[in-house]
Design a protein around this motif. Structure first.
Motif, PDB file in Angstrom:
ATOM      1  N   ALA A   4       0.868  -1.188   0.000  1.00 26.66           N
ATOM      2  CA  ALA A   4       0.000   0.000   0.000  1.00 26.66           C
ATOM      3  C   ALA A   4       0.895   1.224   0.000  1.00 26.66           C
ATOM      4  N   ILE A  37       0.982   8.932  -8.879  1.00 25.60           N
ATOM      5  CA  ILE A  37       0.150   7.741  -8.653  1.00 25.60           C
ATOM      6  C   ILE A  37       0.473   6.667  -9.683  1.00 25.60           C
ATOM      7  N   HIS A  41       1.388   2.552  -9.538  1.00 28.03           N
ATOM      8  CA  HIS A  41       0.538   1.596 -10.250  1.00 28.03           C
ATOM      9  C   HIS A  41       1.355   0.784 -11.248  1.00 28.03           C
ATOM     10  N   LYS A  48      -2.483  -0.790  -3.063  1.00 27.49           N
ATOM     11  CA  LYS A  48      -3.572   0.049  -2.559  1.00 27.49           C
ATOM     12  C   LYS A  48      -3.050   1.476  -2.442  1.00 27.49           C
ATOM     13  N   VAL A  49      -3.698   2.401  -3.138  1.00 22.37           N
ATOM     14  CA  VAL A  49      -3.270   3.800  -3.141  1.00 22.37           C
ATOM     15  C   VAL A  49      -4.244   4.626  -2.302  1.00 22.37           C
ATOM     16  N   VAL A  50      -3.721   5.263  -1.269  1.00 26.33           N
ATOM     17  CA  VAL A  50      -4.510   6.169  -0.436  1.00 26.33           C
ATOM     18  C   VAL A  50      -3.975   7.578  -0.672  1.00 26.33           C
ATOM     19  N   LEU A  51      -4.807   8.443  -1.177  1.00 27.78           N
ATOM     20  CA  LEU A  51      -4.425   9.819  -1.474  1.00 27.78           C
ATOM     21  C   LEU A  51      -4.975  10.745  -0.390  1.00 27.78           C
ATOM     22  N   CYS A  65      -9.554  14.456 -12.493  1.00 25.70           N
ATOM     23  CA  CYS A  65      -9.559  13.046 -12.913  1.00 25.70           C
ATOM     24  C   CYS A  65     -10.530  12.836 -14.077  1.00 25.70           C
ATOM     25  N   GLU A  73      -7.366   3.375  -9.830  1.00 29.09           N
ATOM     26  CA  GLU A  73      -8.169   3.315  -8.602  1.00 29.09           C
ATOM     27  C   GLU A  73      -7.370   3.830  -7.409  1.00 29.09           C
ATOM     28  N   HIS A  74      -7.995   4.672  -6.607  1.00 29.05           N
ATOM     29  CA  HIS A  74      -7.368   5.164  -5.386  1.00 29.05           C
ATOM     30  C   HIS A  74      -8.449   5.632  -4.417  1.00 29.05           C
ATOM     31  N   THR A  75      -8.102   5.620  -3.135  1.00 24.58           N
ATOM     32  CA  THR A  75      -8.991   6.069  -2.075  1.00 24.58           C
ATOM     33  C   THR A  75      -8.567   7.461  -1.644  1.00 24.58           C
TER      34      THR A  75
END
Length: 219
Positions: A4, A37, A41, A48-51, A65, A73-75
């Motif tokens: 992550a 990002i 990727h 798992k990408v948390v921004l 975006c 995909e990112h949170t």
């Protein structure tokens, strides 16, 4: 172990002399943050990408975006008053044991080699941070004068700084200190030894107009 990354992007455009926050400035026609990002990727398409963004910038990012057809995909989670508190908020999105990197949103040129070294070493040692040699002469200020110091015993620190989620979550339960300049300093306060790996010189932090030009050349 699953990977992550918490990407912290809370900067302003002050040093860029821009009204647009620096992470959203265009680099080769695309916001810097998208390049950042994508670097993770491309390294691992299951990461798992948390921004972490200031609450006032979330809707702007979401529109970017759409405008740039950015679909990795990112949170998104909201930042805090300091980088320390922003990372704390990002960690709330990490719910399973994994290797967690913390990365500056304006370091879009981190290499796959650096990412591989960081995550591989962290899996073995519990943590790893990328560094490069100090290539300039260094002087230390002492009272009203300065003295030359041996640059070979100093390293320049980059991100991502990678830790097991267990160690990082434990570290961020500590109270905030002004001495916490990065994630390694937070973990070090627990008494953990920090492990160094080679970074890449191109992994610059884009904070000034000159950095932006350098970044364009490197891309």
């Amino acid at each position: 172990m699953r990977k992550a990354v918490i990407i912290v992007a809370g900067g302003s455009g002050s040093r860029m002399k821009s009204d647009i926050p620096k992470q959203f400035l265009l680099l080769k026609g695309e916001p810097i943050l998208m390049h950042t990002i994508r670097a993770f990727h491309n390294f691992d398409d299951e990461i798992k990408v948390v921004l972490v963004l200031p609450s006032t910038q979330v809707s702007y990012w979401q529109q970017l975006c759409i405008d740039h057809s950015f679909k990795i995909e990112h949170t998104i989670t909201e930042g805090g008053n300091t980088r320390f508190h922003s990372v704390q908020n990002g960690l709330k999105e990490i719910s399973e044991p994994c290797l967690v990197g913390v990365h500056d949103g304006v370091r879009p040129l981190v290499s796959s080699g650096t990412l591989e070294r960081c995550y591989a070493a962290a899996e073995i040692n519990g943590n790893a941070i990328p560094v490069t040699d100090a290539i300039e002469s260094i002087r230390e200020i002492q009272n009203s004068t300065s003295v030359a110091v041996d640059r070979s015993v100093y390293k320049m620190v980059q991100t991502p700084q990678v830790f097991t989620s267990e160690i990082l979550q434990e570290a961020y339960k500590q109270g905030f200190s002004e001495l916490f300049t990065d994630d390694a300093s937070v973990v070090e306060k627990l008494g953990k030894q920090i492990h160094l790996v080679d970074g890449n010189r191109e992994n610059i932090k884009v904070t000034t107009p000159m950095d932006l030009k350098i970044g364009e050349c490197l891309l």
